[in-house]
Design a protein around this motif. Sequence first.
Motif: not given
Length: 324
Positions: A2, A26, A296-297, A299-300, A24
């Motif tokens: 993470k 994330a 969350e972005q 994490a991507r 989240t």
Amino acid sequence: MKPRIGFLGTGWIGRHRMEAMVATGAIEAVAFCDPSDACAAEAARVAPEAARVDSFEALLAQDIDGVVIATPSALHAQQSIRALQAGKAVFCQKPLGRTGAETQAVVDAAQAADRLLGVDLSYRHTQAMEHIAGLVRSGGLGQVFAVDLTFHNAYGPDKPWFYDPEQSGGGCVVDLGVHLVDLALWTLGFPPVSGVDARLLSAGRPLAPGQVEDYASAQFTAGDAQVRLACSWRLNAGRDAVIEAAFYGTGGGAALRNVNGSFYDFTAERFDGTATTRLADPPDAWGARSAAVWAEQCARSLAFDAEALQFVRSAQVLDGIYGR
């Protein structure tokens, strides 16, 4: 693994963004910095494993991938640039910069560092606004030719720096109007803007040197749409707040409106002639959703997202409203 995130400023806003990001799953909150023991204690409750550090530089020295900035407006640009130059992704409270030039400098730093940059433009993430944006972008309202934007706050900020234009960059426009401008441009797809004209008042009179506005009205053209904006602090509005973003097209209209003066509850409605269709109702826990989306972005991918270029477009409209 993470992304490991540090938090600069854990007052009410910073702490709620921390809570949303942690929720989240994330990211990992690993460090925070706040001079207030009371704020630090609340942050430790949200992220008990996070270390408290005593300076921004100490925060950047931690093994972190990103920084969440919730500090006074005058510090946003320089702190964001410093974090980006240190290789950290950034999520910053609005405004990202006090002027278009400051905002451009932050975006340039993010692009040079190839790091993700987010700004807490939270009203985009209401369910009500997502319904309306979908209608506009799909052509469901036909050609949008008029947008009416309103944000009247019966109260005003409680910290002195808000009333110093050097520290804040302005009054109700940079505090509230920034959300309205962003909603209009974001919904319309960030078209070219021209013809910005505005009137700024303090206590009902034109601004004197050293003052910030507590009432503003402005208009500009965004693509094919004529946009009208009004925002204020401490207006005798008969309720806590009046918030609206209405879009009128050749095939119908739609509006986001707050409910019973609430700062948090919104409806979305579609208009066809005299008929109204409800699209969204409260409750909607949207307040820190923009922070969750950024987490969350992260994490991507921590890489630069070209959507950050749009932050400059909104800041330039605010420059036009302020006549600079």
